[in-house]
Structures are given as C-alpha cells and as structure tokens.
Design a protein around this motif. Structure first.
Motif, short mmCIF file in Angstrom:
data_model
loop_
_atom_site.label_atom_id
_atom_site.label_comp_id
_atom_site.label_asym_id
_atom_site.label_seq_id
_atom_site.Cartn_x
_atom_site.Cartn_y
_atom_site.Cartn_z
N HIS A 282 -3.68 0.58 -3.50
CA HIS A 282 -3.68 -0.94 -3.06
C HIS A 282 -2.75 -1.65 -4.23
O HIS A 282 -3.20 -1.39 -5.48
CB HIS A 282 -4.71 -1.77 -2.82
CG HIS A 282 -5.76 -1.01 -1.99
ND1 HIS A 282 -6.97 -0.80 -1.97
CD2 HIS A 282 -5.31 -0.49 -0.65
CE1 HIS A 282 -7.85 -0.12 -1.08
NE2 HIS A 282 -6.51 0.19 -0.16
N GLU B 134 0.72 -1.14 0.15
CA GLU B 134 -0.25 0.11 0.06
C GLU B 134 1.04 1.32 -0.05
O GLU B 134 1.91 1.29 0.55
CB GLU B 134 -0.94 -0.13 1.19
CG GLU B 134 -2.17 -0.69 1.13
CD GLU B 134 -3.17 -0.60 2.23
OE1 GLU B 134 -3.94 -1.32 2.22
OE2 GLU B 134 -3.14 0.27 3.03
N SER C 116 -7.99 1.95 3.90
CA SER C 116 -6.57 0.72 3.86
C SER C 116 -7.06 -0.67 4.41
O SER C 116 -7.95 -0.78 4.82
CB SER C 116 -5.58 1.30 4.93
OG SER C 116 -4.73 0.25 5.10
#
Length: 205
Positions: free
Chosen positions: A153, A140, A165
């Motif tokens: 991502h 990430e 996230s």
C-alpha cells in the motif's frame, strides 16, 4: 548512447535481465518507440537514468493473464467499475520514471496512472519497481511470487506491506490464489465466478 552495462542476470525460466546506466529520458523514449511494438516480449523499467531491459518468457505471461482474468471476473461479479490497462507503458518525465506492469487497473474511471498494478515475479529485478510505482502514485502493487501475493500500500513515506487489499477490501486473496491455474483457465475462472456469487448470495441472506 553513452551507457554501460552494469549488471546482467543469468537466464532463469526464459527470463533474462540487463541493466544500463546513464540513459537519459529521450534515449529511453526512443528505445520504447523502436523496440516497443517490434519486440513485444521485451519489458523496460526506467528509474532516474537507469534502464532495465528484461526478456519475458511464456510462464509469467500465462500467470499474469490468469490473474488478470480472475480479478476482472471479481470486479464484474461485484459490479465494480474499472478500466483495465494491461501492460500499457506508464511514464512521467518529471519523475524520471517509466515501466510496463504485468496487469493494471483503474477503479472507477480511467486515469492517467492506474490505482492497482500486478507484478508476476519469477526472478529478482535489477531495478526497484516499487520506487518507480511510488513516483507514479500507484496506490497498490500486488506481487505474485512463489504461489502467494504480497500486497503493498502506498503511504506517505513509500510502500508498506499489508495483510490485504485496501482497494478491494472484500476480495479474499487466499481464495483468489487457489484459482490461479494457468493450465485450466476457463474452468478456473468459471469456478471462481460461482464461488463469488455464492458468497454474495450468502451475504444477502
């Protein structure tokens, strides 16, 4: 060095960028050895023979430290094991890539490359850092720009822009953003810790 300046950007908020083409891997490593310790405000991003050299100002430094302290406070409060890498230079000769993130973290144990990288974006870069991170396998990348996060991502074909996230799925990024106050570091971090604790206590009820 048989390199030519392809592009440069005007100085904005203390940042200036220069792009060099035709820089081989050994020249890049040599520049890191010469400039890395002696000029800590310089950042270098290398992608398959193209080298971007950027001068850093105090504004992004303050922001990245603030973001890093808040992330670490969250990880500590939630008892999430991590290893903080800061602005360590990550490079891989086989992939012809290297750079220094503003902040980075391995979740769990320390690894060769971080799971999470943080980038504070003040001006547009001349090299696509996401291409570099993709080659290094960073799962990430969070970009902080104009008061908000963009979360990328790593997928099978590259980075995809996401809503939040996946690595820290319980972290409210809008909440985190509200506490990014570089002029109030201590108070902001302590208030953020209090909020996280209150949320955790509410979840336990």
């Amino acid at each position: 060095m048989n390199s030519a300046i392809l592009a440069s950007s005007p100085e904005v908020d203390g940042e200036q960028r220069v792009l060099l083409h035709g820089v081989d891997w050994y020249q890049y490593e040599g520049l890191l050895d010469v400039l890395g310790d002696n000029f800590p405000t310089l950042r270098m991003s290398y992608l398959e023979g193209t080298l971007e050299i950027m001068t850093n100002s105090s504004a992004p430094e303050d922001l990245k430290k603030m973001i890093g302290m808040l992330i670490e406070a969250y990880l500590q409060e939630t008892r999430t094991r991590f290893h903080a890498g800061g602005s360590t230079t990550f490079r891989q000769a086989a992939k012809q890539r290297g750079l220094e993130p503003d902040e980075c973290y391995c979740l769990g144990a320390k690894k060769e490359f971080p799971d999470l990288a943080i980038e504070v974006v003040i001006t547009s870069g001349l090299v696509n850092k996401l291409d570099i991170y993709q080659g290094l396998g960073v799962r990430e990348v969070w970009q902080w720009k104009s008061g908000q996060f963009s979360i990328y991502h790593l997928g099978t074909t590259g980075y995809e822009l996401g809503e939040g996230s996946k690595l820290l799925s319980t972290l409210d990024l809008n909440l985190l953003a509200r506490y990014i106050k570089p002029e109030e570091q201590f108070d902001a971090v302590m208030a953020f810790r209090d909020t996280i604790r209150q949320q955790m206590e509410g979840d336990d009820r």
